[in-house]
Design a protein around this motif. Sequence first.
Motif, PDB file in Angstrom:
ATOM      1  N   GLU A  71      -7.673 -64.906   3.260  1.00  0.00           N
ATOM      2  CA  GLU A  71      -8.079 -64.320   4.374  1.00  0.00           C
ATOM      3  C   GLU A  71      -7.230 -63.109   4.499  1.00  0.00           C
ATOM      4  O   GLU A  71      -7.711 -62.091   5.185  1.00  0.00           O
ATOM      5  CB  GLU A  71      -7.848 -65.475   5.434  1.00  0.00           C
ATOM      6  N   ALA A  72      -5.781 -63.168   4.040  1.00  0.00           N
ATOM      7  CA  ALA A  72      -4.820 -62.168   4.475  1.00  0.00           C
ATOM      8  C   ALA A  72      -5.364 -60.964   3.600  1.00  0.00           C
ATOM      9  O   ALA A  72      -5.141 -59.797   4.243  1.00  0.00           O
ATOM     10  CB  ALA A  72      -3.470 -62.402   4.060  1.00  0.00           C
ATOM     11  N   PHE A  73      -6.083 -60.776   2.574  1.00  0.00           N
ATOM     12  CA  PHE A  73      -6.662 -59.966   2.122  1.00  0.00           C
ATOM     13  C   PHE A  73      -7.652 -59.233   2.635  1.00  0.00           C
ATOM     14  O   PHE A  73      -8.037 -57.811   2.278  1.00  0.00           O
ATOM     15  CB  PHE A  73      -7.040 -60.281   0.548  1.00  0.00           C
ATOM     16  N   LEU A  91       1.388 -62.812   3.590  1.00  0.00           N
ATOM     17  CA  LEU A  91       1.454 -64.035   2.792  1.00  0.00           C
ATOM     18  C   LEU A  91       2.657 -64.887   2.808  1.00  0.00           C
ATOM     19  O   LEU A  91       2.663 -66.032   2.933  1.00  0.00           O
ATOM     20  CB  LEU A  91       1.140 -63.558   1.273  1.00  0.00           C
ATOM     21  N   LYS A  92       3.796 -64.067   2.856  1.00  0.00           N
ATOM     22  CA  LYS A  92       4.812 -64.918   2.891  1.00  0.00           C
ATOM     23  C   LYS A  92       5.293 -65.487   4.220  1.00  0.00           C
ATOM     24  O   LYS A  92       6.006 -66.604   4.251  1.00  0.00           O
ATOM     25  CB  LYS A  92       6.136 -64.089   2.447  1.00  0.00           C
ATOM     26  N   GLN A  93       4.678 -64.935   5.223  1.00  0.00           N
ATOM     27  CA  GLN A  93       4.782 -65.545   6.524  1.00  0.00           C
ATOM     28  C   GLN A  93       4.049 -66.942   6.630  1.00  0.00           C
ATOM     29  O   GLN A  93       4.292 -67.863   7.341  1.00  0.00           O
ATOM     30  CB  GLN A  93       4.265 -64.620   7.629  1.00  0.00           C
ATOM     31  N   LYS A  94       3.179 -66.942   5.921  1.00  0.00           N
ATOM     32  CA  LYS A  94       2.144 -68.202   5.709  1.00  0.00           C
ATOM     33  C   LYS A  94       2.601 -69.364   4.681  1.00  0.00           C
ATOM     34  O   LYS A  94       1.879 -70.021   4.193  1.00  0.00           O
ATOM     35  CB  LYS A  94       0.854 -67.914   5.516  1.00  0.00           C
ATOM     36  N   GLY A  95       3.735 -68.838   4.191  1.00  0.00           N
ATOM     37  CA  GLY A  95       4.241 -69.741   2.728  1.00  0.00           C
ATOM     38  C   GLY A  95       4.785 -70.859   3.130  1.00  0.00           C
ATOM     39  O   GLY A  95       4.624 -71.982   2.190  1.00  0.00           O
ATOM     40  N   GLY A  96       4.593 -71.492   4.557  1.00  0.00           N
ATOM     41  CA  GLY A  96       5.115 -72.695   4.861  1.00  0.00           C
ATOM     42  C   GLY A  96       3.992 -73.684   4.297  1.00  0.00           C
ATOM     43  O   GLY A  96       4.171 -74.811   3.981  1.00  0.00           O
ATOM     44  N   SER A  97       2.754 -73.248   4.122  1.00  0.00           N
ATOM     45  CA  SER A  97       1.827 -74.266   4.070  1.00  0.00           C
ATOM     46  C   SER A  97       1.468 -74.137   2.361  1.00  0.00           C
ATOM     47  O   SER A  97       0.470 -75.005   2.061  1.00  0.00           O
ATOM     48  CB  SER A  97       0.244 -73.251   4.367  1.00  0.00           C
ATOM     49  N   GLY A  98       2.354 -73.579   1.635  1.00  0.00           N
ATOM     50  CA  GLY A  98       2.250 -73.608   0.246  1.00  0.00           C
ATOM     51  C   GLY A  98       1.512 -72.716  -0.340  1.00  0.00           C
ATOM     52  O   GLY A  98       1.519 -72.274  -1.669  1.00  0.00           O
TER      53      GLY A  98
END
Length: 843
Positions: free
Chosen positions: A686-688, A815-822
Amino acid sequence: MVNGGSTGEMVEGPPTPSRDRALPWSAPPVLGLKRRGPQPQSTPVRQKASCLPISEPPPNYGNDSTLTGSSSTSKRRRLNSQVQPLLRAELHNCTFRSFHFLEQFQLINSITDIGDINAQRVLENIVDDESLAAICAIRFNVTTSIYTCLPRSYSGAQFPQWFCKFANAVTMADLEGDNHSSRRRSWIVTKDYALICNRNETLIRPDFILTTELSTTGPYSWGHVLAVGEHESKGSHDHGLSQLASYAEQVFIAQPFRVAVFGLITSNSSPVVTFWSFDRAGAIGSANLNYRSTGQHLNKLVRCLHSMSRLPVNLLGFHLEDLTWDSSSSEYPLQEATLNINKVVGLAGLGTASPSPPKPKQPTSIVLKRLLFNAPGLVGRGTRVWEGFVSNTESKISNASAVSEGTSVAVKFSWRNTLRTPESSIYELASSKGVVGIPSLIHSSSYGHISNILRPGPFTPVLSSTQSILDTEKERYDSYIACHDRMLTVMVLAPIGTPISKPTLTPLEIAQALLAGLIGHASLFFQAGILHRDLSPNNIIALKQPIRTALPTLLSQNQTHIYNLYGCLIDLDYAVDTHINGASGAADRTGTYPFIAINVLTSQEIHRYRHDLESFLYVLLWVCCYPVQTPTASSTSPGQSWPTHDPLGLWRDGGIDQVASDKSRKIVSQVDAFNRLLERFRPGFEAFKQAARELRLILWATPGGVCALIPERESGNPAAEDDEVVVEGDEDDKEAKEDVEEDSQEDDELQQYSLRNEEFDLADAIADGITNDASLTLHQEDTWRLGPEEVRVGVSNLQAFKEVTRVFGQLISRLKQKGGSGMGQRLGESKGGRARARRKIPE
């Protein structure tokens, strides 16, 4: 390093005058354009069989319960009905018939050619065995002393059986002084068997084959096929040749060290056979052989069949030079081999090639461990890329798995057009200019031309009724081979990585590789004047261990910081030195078919830097859409802009005009269609979507708030009145621009309050100096043209590169901000490591 082509290999061809005119659709709907002046000369892009990869995403057929799972776990067959038209197109204008074919190809070895006298003895031995003579349909006329051969039937059901029995009777004949009888090869009927290939699932069935497998019941493997046979079924030799070509392609796929494939076509109405040889420059065949009697060509057929059963494997079309393998299991290299090299460009460091290559004390061995890329098709580069490792030990290939030391490398075999600059020379030029973000060249070698190693001797056309036709045909062949001769080359490169087309990569790994590929591309162009011209998902690779490098002065003012590049740009086969080619581009038209820029595809412009930036957008869209996740029945409906099961399939399978028009309308002009494509992105990407929207504006935004294809002005003519371009407003596009601006504000907030990761610092260092409104800094007139060094009017190549760099940096940050989801976590990265980074605690 992995060489590209998951969706298609580079394509090329001879000049076509019709491509120099404007195409009917001309330009996107928002432009009213009057074209003037001569158009750039261009090489037509042709779809090739390599455009259909060996493994593709499977189609979805609604509620068909037999097709389930994602495309990462299930594959669809590469249908012969799809491949054959492309193979016919590949062979168009590069198929020839030589009067001396048999002497130059089949009877070239004086040891294996038994001659006419021994051919008569073979026929005599057959006749002496009454039952064998009846099976082979061989008779001897005492009065005329002539042997005759008259098969009982030429039907497809019976003739292949007869031919194989006759051919095996010939090959099994032991003659005095025959030293090759131990190399038994047999002809087998396979019209009822689908041959096995571990590299390509196929249902293709040759009528008969020459193989090293001695089983009479199958299954048979493409890996052991030495020659292929086709019995005409429709009375057309052209149809038979098309079928034979599809068999030859399968042999090339299954046997990566194969450089030529022999085949033969038998008539369905008379005792006539034609021999053929396929290589990377096309096909060359013999005259028709009528084997009705020894008064005609029966002797020559016997000599050919006997010789093929005993020819050394290099004369059967295998590359053996510098290779060793376990010869006890196979008489030719098939699964594994070792490449032995005597010159190393630079094993130490692997960051920069050494200008004065040191010679190793002993030949260096490169153990070829695994085939990474295998380009299908016939005519072209035929690229094969192996993963291997450097070893100076004397271990046998059977013990190679126990050798753990050595540098991991990629070994690339390909057939280079002799008129093109060697890829190794481009790598050496890049190294001398300090280019970053590309692999290091360790070794390169060349082995010879098709014209002298695979097509020995002069070309002599088959006999014709007039001398003028013979002269014309010889002139056609000489002209063709002068422009399309190829040379087998090998390169050893490092580091080795994973192409971003692979579904095993995380979105973060793909984004990091895109940024690294963009920097490598820019370093090539701005530092060394090298334009890549073949952006594709397989030519950008992700690295587990990053390349640590400082940025060149031209790309960043910060020369003290060392940055990590988690990827690099590969495959410089079609890169050009713009200093040699002139201006900042190249006139010949090349590229991987789905990713070629619109105006390059249609020959309307010389290939420029901006066209490669356009290819970056298509690559991003592709990796976000594929592999397609299995859609639900409710998500599919007829008439959709982007088919659910294969959104961008038209870009791979459509004609030039179709693909160019589709991109022009649905990517450039129609923002609604573009947004619908973004909805096809697979989960996790989605971030793309935001990055794709921003790239679209960077490439085509105009002051009126719309996106449009702006043509290039002629040199020294900023904006001629006859070249008027009228831009009409589009409210949807204006809203899209406002959405991008709002998202950019969110990105600014994200950058201010969140982790400033290393990729964002890298992108920020490059993008330093871009004004806040630079992405839309354009002339305010209603008419304009692009300069050769511009991406948008008033926006230089370098400035546009910095804009795209910032887009990719912001993407990685999101993407790194959403890294908690793996989703963005790299393999092996610990949560504690990320926590320390957020608190800015040194490692």
